[in-house]
Enzyme design. Sequence first.
Site, mmCIF file in Angstrom:
data_model
loop_
_atom_site.group_PDB
_atom_site.id
_atom_site.type_symbol
_atom_site.label_atom_id
_atom_site.label_comp_id
_atom_site.label_asym_id
_atom_site.label_seq_id
_atom_site.Cartn_x
_atom_site.Cartn_y
_atom_site.Cartn_z
ATOM 1 N N THR A 13 0.845 -1.195 0.000
ATOM 2 C CA THR A 13 0.000 0.000 0.000
ATOM 3 C C THR A 13 0.877 1.240 0.000
ATOM 4 O O THR A 13 1.780 1.361 0.831
ATOM 5 C CB THR A 13 -0.922 0.027 1.237
ATOM 6 O OG1 THR A 13 -1.725 -1.157 1.261
ATOM 7 C CG2 THR A 13 -1.835 1.251 1.224
ATOM 8 N N ASP B 126 -15.158 -3.962 10.324
ATOM 9 C CA ASP B 126 -14.127 -3.620 11.311
ATOM 10 C C ASP B 126 -13.690 -2.156 11.244
ATOM 11 O O ASP B 126 -12.604 -1.824 11.690
ATOM 12 C CB ASP B 126 -12.910 -4.533 11.105
ATOM 13 C CG ASP B 126 -11.964 -4.535 12.289
ATOM 14 O OD1 ASP B 126 -12.448 -4.569 13.436
ATOM 15 O OD2 ASP B 126 -10.735 -4.493 12.077
#
EC number: 2.7.1.-
Length: 409
Positions: free
Chosen positions: A222, A289
């Site tokens: 990422t 989440d």
Amino acid sequence: MKLKQRVVLLAILLVIFIFTKVFLIDNLDTSAANREDQRAFHRMMTGLRVELAPKLDHTLQSPWEIAAQWVVPREVYPEETPELGAVMHAMATKKIIKADVGYKGTQLKALLILEGGQKVVFKPKRYSRDHVVEGEPYAGYDRHNAEVAAFHLDRILGFHRAPLVVGRFVNLRTEIKPVATEQLLSTFLTVGNNTCFYGKCYYCRETEPACADGDIMEGSVTLWLPDVWPLQKHRHPWGRTYREGKLARWEYDESYCDAVKKTSPYDSGPRLLDIIDTAVFDYLIGNADRHHYESFQDDEGASMLILLDNAKSFGNPSLDERSILAPLYQCCIIRVSTWNRLNYLKNGVLKSALKSAMAHDPISPVLSDPHLDAVDQRLLSVLATVKQCTDQFGMDTVLVEDRMPLSHL
């Protein structure tokens, strides 16, 4: 006809004329907006497949400089990105010059610095593609492939709020260990013939390492957001308690959205609609989440909700956790542009688009077919939820026009 009757008739005709003009203007505005949404959708579909190629045309800039210049308060990357393939190729191939333990968090990750000084977050493979995570909707380890899939879904939905993610294979012995900090290196071990590491995090344990296939580890990378855009963390108003037997207020109070609308930054600006967009996004990927979220600092509520940390997704294709949609069905509002995009993606288009977008990723196939099927099925549930809202409150109340200019921000 008497004068009084003529006056009344003229007044009625004038009212009809005004309402007709307003109606036509509104319809023209809506049609123009819809046409622009349709054009944007076609542009997205045309540029969907990203071929990872090293060449950057017509520029002397590095891929890292290009990606940094993309970031604005309402987008991480623009709609049209001809350099996207080159940036992602660099993320997947550039030499690793430093490796350290991950930044704060509960899950295993490593912080890598690539040639040219670019930070990236590496999340290792923990499960096979067909593994099903049982238990609570937020159970299990992070799924590296979920990060890849979530990024491409962000592109397909037209949000542009997720940092760039690409799959990558790394050789732990030759690429990581020689440049690893002592803190990271101390967590390496060998299990059978496989090189493993367990890192440093809240749930990291020596007894639960991530292991390579021999020395080669699959993972996701990422892209770190530019340091000139510091992040601010917020508690998600629809976050879970994570305590057995203790419900959050939104889980039992159906009027909870009214309370949220009275608190900053949800009482004005785009943040509440971003929460709704994110609920749709999270429901499609099965992410229950998102207890916190990030925006850019000092934004006074104008920054986007950045779609970070999507790895608790695509755990169980058979589980559709409806509570993820609570912001949508409790507030009963959604952006017109989001609604239009969702409708363009029905009838199997979403599954096909997602599969096509991920086809050239180094770790392809990124998702198993059951997960792709699940995304299509969940889309129908989102559309049905909005339909219930419009049936109850009307289209004009539920569908909100909120097209924010981006170039000058």
